[in-house]
Write a protein that holds these residues in place. Structure first.
Motif, PDB file in Angstrom:
ATOM      1  N   ALA A 104      -6.388  32.166 -44.579  1.00 16.76           N
ATOM      2  CA  ALA A 104      -5.717  33.141 -45.439  1.00 16.76           C
ATOM      3  C   ALA A 104      -6.716  34.235 -45.802  1.00 16.76           C
ATOM      4  O   ALA A 104      -7.919  34.001 -45.884  1.00 16.76           O
ATOM      5  N   GLU A 105      -6.191  35.441 -46.035  1.00 14.63           N
ATOM      6  CA  GLU A 105      -7.051  36.565 -46.375  1.00 14.63           C
ATOM      7  C   GLU A 105      -6.324  37.496 -47.319  1.00 14.63           C
ATOM      8  O   GLU A 105      -5.097  37.617 -47.293  1.00 14.63           O
ATOM      9  N   ALA A 106      -7.089  38.159 -48.171  1.00  7.72           N
ATOM     10  CA  ALA A 106      -6.569  39.222 -49.026  1.00  7.72           C
ATOM     11  C   ALA A 106      -7.474  40.429 -48.874  1.00  7.72           C
ATOM     12  O   ALA A 106      -8.680  40.295 -48.658  1.00  7.72           O
ATOM     13  N   ALA A 107      -6.912  41.619 -48.977  1.00  7.49           N
ATOM     14  CA  ALA A 107      -7.722  42.828 -48.842  1.00  7.49           C
ATOM     15  C   ALA A 107      -7.083  43.944 -49.645  1.00  7.49           C
ATOM     16  O   ALA A 107      -5.858  43.991 -49.830  1.00  7.49           O
ATOM     17  N   MET A 108      -7.938  44.855 -50.114  1.00  4.29           N
ATOM     18  CA  MET A 108      -7.453  46.039 -50.818  1.00  4.29           C
ATOM     19  C   MET A 108      -8.272  47.230 -50.361  1.00  4.29           C
ATOM     20  O   MET A 108      -9.493  47.143 -50.186  1.00  4.29           O
ATOM     21  N   ASP A 109      -7.597  48.357 -50.147  1.00  6.77           N
ATOM     22  CA  ASP A 109      -8.240  49.584 -49.680  1.00  6.77           C
ATOM     23  C   ASP A 109      -7.530  50.740 -50.361  1.00  6.77           C
ATOM     24  O   ASP A 109      -6.311  50.887 -50.227  1.00  6.77           O
ATOM     25  N   GLY A 110      -8.284  51.537 -51.124  1.00  7.94           N
ATOM     26  CA  GLY A 110      -7.634  52.627 -51.842  1.00  7.94           C
ATOM     27  C   GLY A 110      -8.536  53.830 -51.993  1.00  7.94           C
ATOM     28  O   GLY A 110      -9.767  53.727 -51.925  1.00  7.94           O
TER      29      GLY A 110
ATOM     30  N   ARG B 176     -12.987  49.626 -51.075  1.00  8.40           N
ATOM     31  CA  ARG B 176     -12.241  48.597 -50.336  1.00  8.40           C
ATOM     32  C   ARG B 176     -12.991  47.280 -50.401  1.00  8.40           C
ATOM     33  O   ARG B 176     -14.207  47.233 -50.580  1.00  8.40           O
ATOM     34  N   LEU B 177     -12.233  46.198 -50.240  1.00  7.74           N
ATOM     35  CA  LEU B 177     -12.811  44.859 -50.332  1.00  7.74           C
ATOM     36  C   LEU B 177     -11.881  43.880 -49.638  1.00  7.74           C
ATOM     37  O   LEU B 177     -10.659  44.024 -49.697  1.00  7.74           O
ATOM     38  N   ALA B 178     -12.470  42.881 -48.982  1.00  9.28           N
ATOM     39  CA  ALA B 178     -11.699  41.788 -48.376  1.00  9.28           C
ATOM     40  C   ALA B 178     -12.238  40.471 -48.903  1.00  9.28           C
ATOM     41  O   ALA B 178     -13.345  40.399 -49.455  1.00  9.28           O
ATOM     42  N   GLY B 179     -11.460  39.409 -48.728  1.00  6.65           N
ATOM     43  CA  GLY B 179     -11.918  38.093 -49.147  1.00  6.65           C
ATOM     44  C   GLY B 179     -10.905  37.022 -48.802  1.00  6.65           C
ATOM     45  O   GLY B 179      -9.777  37.317 -48.407  1.00  6.65           O
ATOM     46  N   GLY B 180     -11.330  35.791 -48.960  1.00  7.79           N
ATOM     47  CA  GLY B 180     -10.435  34.677 -48.697  1.00  7.79           C
ATOM     48  C   GLY B 180      -9.609  34.275 -49.890  1.00  7.79           C
ATOM     49  O   GLY B 180      -8.772  33.380 -49.802  1.00  7.79           O
ATOM     50  N   ARG B 181      -9.834  34.958 -51.046  1.00  4.87           N
ATOM     51  CA  ARG B 181      -9.103  34.635 -52.274  1.00  4.87           C
ATOM     52  C   ARG B 181      -8.580  35.911 -52.904  1.00  4.87           C
ATOM     53  O   ARG B 181      -9.357  36.818 -53.199  1.00  4.87           O
TER      54      ARG B 181
ATOM     55  N   PRO C 212     -12.593  44.854 -45.045  1.00  4.04           N
ATOM     56  CA  PRO C 212     -11.561  44.695 -44.011  1.00  4.04           C
ATOM     57  C   PRO C 212     -11.687  45.768 -42.947  1.00  4.04           C
ATOM     58  O   PRO C 212     -12.073  46.909 -43.225  1.00  4.04           O
ATOM     59  N   ASP C 213     -11.359  45.408 -41.706  1.00  2.80           N
ATOM     60  CA  ASP C 213     -11.210  46.417 -40.668  1.00  2.80           C
ATOM     61  C   ASP C 213      -9.947  47.219 -40.964  1.00  2.80           C
ATOM     62  O   ASP C 213      -8.972  46.698 -41.511  1.00  2.80           O
ATOM     63  N   ARG C 214      -9.960  48.502 -40.568  1.00  2.00           N
ATOM     64  CA  ARG C 214      -8.825  49.356 -40.895  1.00  2.00           C
ATOM     65  C   ARG C 214      -7.561  48.958 -40.148  1.00  2.00           C
ATOM     66  O   ARG C 214      -6.457  49.231 -40.576  1.00  2.00           O
ATOM     67  N   TRP C 215      -7.706  48.320 -38.980  1.00  2.00           N
ATOM     68  CA  TRP C 215      -6.539  48.114 -38.128  1.00  2.00           C
ATOM     69  C   TRP C 215      -6.223  46.648 -37.865  1.00  2.00           C
ATOM     70  O   TRP C 215      -5.076  46.240 -37.888  1.00  2.00           O
ATOM     71  N   SER C 216      -7.238  45.821 -37.593  1.00  2.00           N
ATOM     72  CA  SER C 216      -6.965  44.555 -36.930  1.00  2.00           C
ATOM     73  C   SER C 216      -7.029  43.324 -37.816  1.00  2.00           C
ATOM     74  O   SER C 216      -6.702  42.235 -37.374  1.00  2.00           O
ATOM     75  N   GLY C 217      -7.457  43.448 -39.075  1.00  2.00           N
ATOM     76  CA  GLY C 217      -7.642  42.261 -39.886  1.00  2.00           C
ATOM     77  C   GLY C 217      -9.005  41.624 -39.699  1.00  2.00           C
ATOM     78  O   GLY C 217      -9.319  40.630 -40.353  1.00  2.00           O
ATOM     79  N   THR C 218      -9.830  42.175 -38.810  1.00  2.00           N
ATOM     80  CA  THR C 218     -11.203  41.724 -38.649  1.00  2.00           C
ATOM     81  C   THR C 218     -11.964  41.982 -39.949  1.00  2.00           C
ATOM     82  O   THR C 218     -11.656  42.905 -40.688  1.00  2.00           O
ATOM     83  N   ARG C 219     -12.994  41.178 -40.225  1.00  2.00           N
ATOM     84  CA  ARG C 219     -13.768  41.339 -41.448  1.00  2.00           C
ATOM     85  C   ARG C 219     -15.240  41.545 -41.114  1.00  2.00           C
ATOM     86  O   ARG C 219     -15.775  40.947 -40.186  1.00  2.00           O
ATOM     87  N   TYR C 220     -15.903  42.368 -41.915  1.00  2.00           N
ATOM     88  CA  TYR C 220     -17.331  42.628 -41.754  1.00  2.00           C
ATOM     89  C   TYR C 220     -18.023  42.441 -43.097  1.00  2.00           C
ATOM     90  O   TYR C 220     -17.547  42.926 -44.124  1.00  2.00           O
ATOM     91  N   ALA C 221     -19.141  41.744 -43.089  1.00  2.00           N
ATOM     92  CA  ALA C 221     -19.969  41.583 -44.284  1.00  2.00           C
ATOM     93  C   ALA C 221     -21.164  42.508 -44.135  1.00  2.00           C
ATOM     94  O   ALA C 221     -21.999  42.330 -43.251  1.00  2.00           O
ATOM     95  N   ALA C 222     -21.227  43.539 -44.988  1.00  2.00           N
ATOM     96  CA  ALA C 222     -22.197  44.604 -44.794  1.00  2.00           C
ATOM     97  C   ALA C 222     -22.948  44.910 -46.085  1.00  2.00           C
ATOM     98  O   ALA C 222     -22.325  45.121 -47.129  1.00  2.00           O
TER      99      ALA C 222
END
Length: 487
Positions: free
Chosen positions: A187-193, A205-210, A461-471
């Motif tokens: 499962a994944e959650a993401a927000m981009d604004g 923007r931020l992604a995470g598993g919770r 979060p990646d903009r298109w694919s749901g891929t995730r990057y930790a940067a």
């Protein structure tokens, strides 16, 4: 709704049933691999500071790949009734007999147990269901996403805002005629604004598993601070500038490294810059693909790939030395090695790609910490120590519209976005207009070119694919800016 599917083993039963149908229709000589995926994604979008769309989609897809008499064919269906499964097998058998000979068939994944990970706390066998899965995220409601949008908009304090909050859930199972059978869920959650003021945009923007980890108020305040600080930008002449790239910009580096650099097919065809055991990066650089997530950041992918190969952490670069590239079974056979668990339905055409890339952050500094940043600061917290050490250079928030000019050298052209500032003696002095750059990404991170790495990685979060990057943020000695906003 969806979480009950995997607990009852429905996906694994469907995969096993298709394998049995292949034996019945094509005979025992056929090699068959079956992936059954249930994907559920929900998206709450907002524009003009108001929610304008809430959509949700759930689909179960069965994909069959069949190798028979030296030929290979694939097909898929979303019809899971018995007639649909039989039709899938019959179509694929017909297709395989009309297909050209496949001399690159790498064979099937043998029975192999899934790997464990840092988030597993049990004492029994590790199931794919144990991998950092957050039930609350899988079951998130429109109201929960709307709360985060509301907090983002309020924190922007009157600025125009737009973006999305999304939650996604996948449960899947794989079976093949060699006896491999695995299942898992994620499962994944993401927000981009963005926040906008007089034509200037700020982003967060931020992604995470919770979903609980997404704080719309923090993200909205960050985006608004950037937009306010970007008013009345100046133009700078093109040239090579010392830069601090914030995590959003660094994510683009990782994306292009995954797609073109650490791609096993590109490596086998000598179209990648990667040279195993070569000092290609600064010693401060370590890059890892982490499909299983970690205890600190439980945002894992599935624990196996589309060929049923178990996934585990893969060190691509350690202390500046290139150690590995991503492989599926076909590219691994070309390279004389084994699959790293990076097969996808497209990997035989586009090559296997890492999808959970992490640039390791620097150890926490022993120096006196900087005072807390003001809420209105446009500098990301992870970038502040790097900016404080810069005598003169640029702070760059984000990169976009990046395109490859030379794949072998991984020379990329693109544009800055969502905020650029001139830094002098560790302080912001002026906002700068967006600029075009043309830069070899490996060269930008080569020996001696990395002046600092932030001590915190941000999951994006990646903009298109749901891929995730930790940067983390990156302080680089040189970035080649080749044009400005007026041309």
């Amino acid at each position: 709704m969806t979480a009950d599917i995997v607990r009852s083993g429905v996906e694994l039963e469907l995969a096993a049933r298709v394998v049995e149908l292949v034996r019945e229709i094509a005979g025992p000589a056929a090699d068959a691999e079956v992936m059954v995926r249930h994907d559920a994604e929900a998206l709450t979008r907002f524009a003009n500071s108001a929610i304008h769309q809430n959509v949700a989609e759930a689909t179960t897809t069965i994909r069959l790949r069949l190798h028979l008499d030296g030929r290979t064919a694939s097909s898929s269906t979303t019809v899971i009734e018995p007639a649909g499964l039989r039709g899938l097998v019959e179509r694929t058998v017909t297709a395989v007999r009309l297909s050209p000979p496949d001399t690159t068939w790498p064979g099937l994944t043998p029975p192999t147990p899934l790997h464990g990970h840092a988030g597993y706390h049990g004492s029994g066998p590790r199931s794919g269901l144990d991998f950092g899965f957050d039930e609350a995220t899988a079951r998130a409601t429109p109201a929960e996403r709307a709360e985060r949008v509301r907090d983002f908009v309020r924190a922007a304090e009157g600025l125009e805002t737009a973006g999305y909050c999304r939650t996604a859930y996948t449960s899947a199972a794989f079976a093949n005629s060699a006896g491999q059978a695995v299942e898992g869920r994620t499962a994944e959650a993401a927000m981009d604004g963005i926040a906008r003021l007089a034509g200037a945009d700020g982003v967060a923007r931020l992604a995470g598993g919770r979903i609980a980890d997404l704080d719309g108020a923090v993200l909205g305040a960050r985006a608004a601070a950037k937009a306010r600080a970007a008013q009345d930008p100046v133009e700078l002449p093109p040239g090579k500038y010392e830069v601090v790239l914030e995590p959003e910009a660094v994510a683009d580096l990782l994306d292009n490294f995954a797609t073109f650099g650490f791609n096993g097919r590109a490596f086998a065809q000598k179209q990648s810059f990667a040279e195993l055991e070569a000092d290609q990066f600064d010693p401060a650089v370590t890059i890892v693909d982490e499909p299983l997530g970690s205890r600190e950041e439980p945002a894992p992918g599935l624990p196996f790939d589309s060929e049923g190969t178990p996934r585990e952490s893969l060190v691509l670069v350690r202390d500046g030395v290139t150690k590995a590239v991503a492989h599926d079974r076909a590219s691994a056979a070309d390279a004389g090695t084994t699959s790293t668990g990076h097969a996808s339905p497209a990997s035989r055409s586009w090559g296997p790609m890492a999808s959970h890339m992490r640039l390791e952050a620097a150890p926490s500094s022993t120096e006196s910490p900087l005072p807390p940043a003001a809420a209105a600061s446009p500098i990301a917290e992870s970038a502040r120590p790097l900016v404080a050490r810069m005598r003169r250079g640029l702070l760059i928030t984000d990169l976009w519209y990046t395109r490859v000019l030379d794949q072998k050298a991984l020379i990329i052209t693109g544009l800055t976005r969502n905020g650029v500032w001139l830094i002098e003696d560790g302080e912001i002095t002026r906002p700068v207009s967006n600029m075009r750059f043309t830069q070899s990404y490996p060269q930008a991170l080569s020996r001696g070119a990395v002046l600092g790495i932030g001590s915190e990685s941000v999951l994006l979060p990646d903009r298109w694919s749901g891929t995730r990057y930790a940067a983390p943020a990156l302080h680089l000695a040189s970035w080649n800016l080749t044009g400005n906003a007026s041309g």
